[in-house]
Scaffold this active site. Structure first.
Site, short mmCIF file in Angstrom:
data_model
loop_
_atom_site.label_atom_id
_atom_site.label_comp_id
_atom_site.label_asym_id
_atom_site.label_seq_id
_atom_site.Cartn_x
_atom_site.Cartn_y
_atom_site.Cartn_z
N LYS A 69 -9.51 6.26 -18.82
CA LYS A 69 -9.85 6.71 -20.17
C LYS A 69 -8.62 6.57 -21.09
CE LYS A 69 -13.56 7.63 -17.84
NZ LYS A 69 -13.85 8.93 -17.24
N ASP A 81 -8.32 18.99 -14.54
CA ASP A 81 -8.68 17.62 -14.91
C ASP A 81 -8.35 17.48 -16.40
OD1 ASP A 81 -9.92 15.28 -15.76
OD2 ASP A 81 -11.62 15.50 -14.39
N TYR A 116 -17.50 17.32 -14.66
CA TYR A 116 -17.79 15.88 -14.69
C TYR A 116 -18.78 15.53 -13.57
CZ TYR A 116 -17.05 10.86 -14.25
OH TYR A 116 -17.24 9.51 -14.15
N ARG A 122 0.84 -1.21 0.00
CA ARG A 122 0.00 0.00 0.00
C ARG A 122 0.87 1.25 0.00
NH1 ARG A 122 -1.30 1.70 4.59
NH2 ARG A 122 -2.07 -0.27 5.45
C1 PLP Z 1 -14.27 9.40 -15.92
C2 PLP Z 1 -13.88 10.74 -15.46
C3 PLP Z 1 -13.56 10.99 -14.11
C4 PLP Z 1 -13.69 9.93 -13.03
O1 PLP Z 1 -12.80 8.88 -13.22
P1 PLP Z 1 -13.10 7.37 -12.75
O2 PLP Z 1 -11.86 6.67 -13.19
O3 PLP Z 1 -14.33 6.92 -13.46
O4 PLP Z 1 -13.27 7.39 -11.26
C5 PLP Z 1 -13.16 12.26 -13.76
N1 PLP Z 1 -13.08 13.26 -14.68
C6 PLP Z 1 -13.39 13.05 -15.98
C7 PLP Z 1 -13.29 14.19 -16.93
C8 PLP Z 1 -13.80 11.80 -16.41
O5 PLP Z 1 -14.11 11.61 -17.70
#
Ligand code: PLP
Length: 412
Positions: free
Chosen positions: A196, A171, A99, A46
């Protein structure tokens, strides 16, 4: 080392003990010590883990810093940032089109703890100035936004936020470091849903936080161990594997999305297309200054009834109906009934999320197949056909939308 070499080689020399060409997937929870406290930098998985550390080293380099911590999801990464820097009474600013999960985290988890999140139209300098008159701890920016694909002037917002004493978080999920480097534009922290583009194959959930310096990073690293939302070694290994083709994949995502967007703007069944790569898009001018490519996501408003829109998204051959984006397989989402269903219809409309808005995540398939798939669906929409008497209005509106940036950016 240049970007596309970094993803393949950086921190990924052959394993010194075995000669393994690829980074070993180390499946262990703990590490044997020679004497109490004497070990090779790893004591408990961890706290620190070799496969994870390699991934963090590579991801840091891709965002041009030395500090990265990975988490079990993008939201766990966001939570670490919020926990590291927010205290009761603090204020957070977000864009209008944040988001959904970030919105929920702020509203349902942080608001009850005494942290107030306020949404600001970052495109409006007066709105920014007025919002920044009251102290804000964090200015949280997404660009391009989800699902409207608005482009935020990162350098301008970051400079104003910093001058007002706020921490700037970007982000960078939608752009990926291939297309956009927020630290160059003034970010203090960058966050990714590695689920993603970074991992890129829709086969895992993961997040990452990058910090511009050691001081900003220290509380993040502390929380990664102290709260323990760490990803598995296997998921780290998969992301390392996915990263090796990040440059190739994103180049194809970019060109496929551009081809799809250019096809869609010409169709009478399409009321409006948002894609920062279109010269007619209200975000294009800023996108050109801060992005090297415009990403794989295109959003489209159809000339259709909500029922027809549901059929359109359900019946595609290659664009599979699913939440998420950024994977090699194309996906289509219907925000009104999926990602943004929890937002009341009234507020959805106020935010420009119409009931005929469709979000396309263009994968890496042959663009001709993707275009054919969409054209087939469009040709089945009857509301837009002359017999329904709406063709003239639709094309006129689409043209107006394309030529008038004020109209398009205000949304409907
Ligand atoms: C999917 C997404 C998140 C969250 O991520 P997870 O891996 O699903 O927890 C945050 N910001 C954006 C822009 C996203 O597309």
């Amino acid at each position: 080392m240049r970007f596309d070499t970094l993803t393949v080689h950086f921190a990924q020399d052959p394993d010194p003990t075995t000669g393994s060409l690829t980074t070993p997937l180390v499946a262990t929870s703990t590490f044997v010590q020679e004497e109490p406290g004497v070990h090779r930098g790893f004591d408990y998985a961890r706290s620190n883990h070799p496969t994870r550390r390699t991934l963090e080293t590579v991801l840091a380099a891709l965002e041009e810093t030395e500090h990265c911590a990975v988490f079990a999801s993008g939201l766990a990464a966001e939570q670490a940032i919020l926990q590291a820097f927010l205290r009761p009474g603090d204020r957070v600013l977000t864009g209008r089109d944040v988001y959904g999960g970030t919105f929920r985290l702020l509203e349902k988890v942080w608001r009850p703890l005494g942290v107030v999140a306020e949404s600001v139209d970052y495109a409006d300098p007066a709105a920014r100035a007025s919002a920044l008159k009251t102290p804000a701890r964090i200015v949280w920016i997404e660009s391009p936004t989800n699902p409207r694909l608005d482009v935020v002037d990162l350098a301008a917002v970051a400079a104003e936020a910093r001058a007002a004493g706020a921490l700037v978080v970007v982000d960078n999920t939608f752009a990926s470091p291939v297309n956009q480097r927020p630290f160059r534009l003034g970010a203090d922290l960058v966050v990714h849903s590695a689920t993603k583009y970074l991992a890129g194959h829709s086969d895992l959930i993961q997040g990452a936080v990058m910090a511009k310096d050691a001081e900003t990073f220290a509380p993040i690293k502390f929380l990664q161990n102290a709260t323990g939302a760490t990803p598995s070694a296997f998921d780290c290994w998969l992301t390392l594997r996915g990263l090796k083709t990040l440059g190739l994949r994103v180049a194809r995502h970019n060109s496929n999305a551009q081809a799809v967007a250019e096809c869609l703007v010409r169709r009478p069944e399409v009321f409006r297309v948002r894609y920062p790569g279109l010269a007619s898009d209200p975000g294009h001018a800023i996108a050109k200054t801060q992005m090297r490519g415009f990403g794989g996501v295109v959003s489209v408003e159809l000339v259709a009834t909500p029922e027809e829109t549901r059929a359109f998204v359900s019946e595609r051959r290659y664009f599979k109906l699913a939440e998420s984006l950024g994977g090699v397989k194309s996906l289509v989402a219907y925000p009104a009934a999926m990602t943004h269903a929890s937002i009341p219809a009234e507020e959805r409309r106020a935010r420009g999320l119409s009931d005929t808005l469709v979000r396309l995540s263009c994968g890496v398939e042959d663009p001709e197949d993707l275009i054919e798939d969409l054209q087939e669906g469009l040709s089945q929409l009857t509301s837009s056909k002359p017999s329904a008497g709406r063709l003239e209005t639709a094309t006129a509106d689409t043209r107006a939308a394309a030529s008038d940036t004020k109209t398009t950016s205000s949304g409907r």
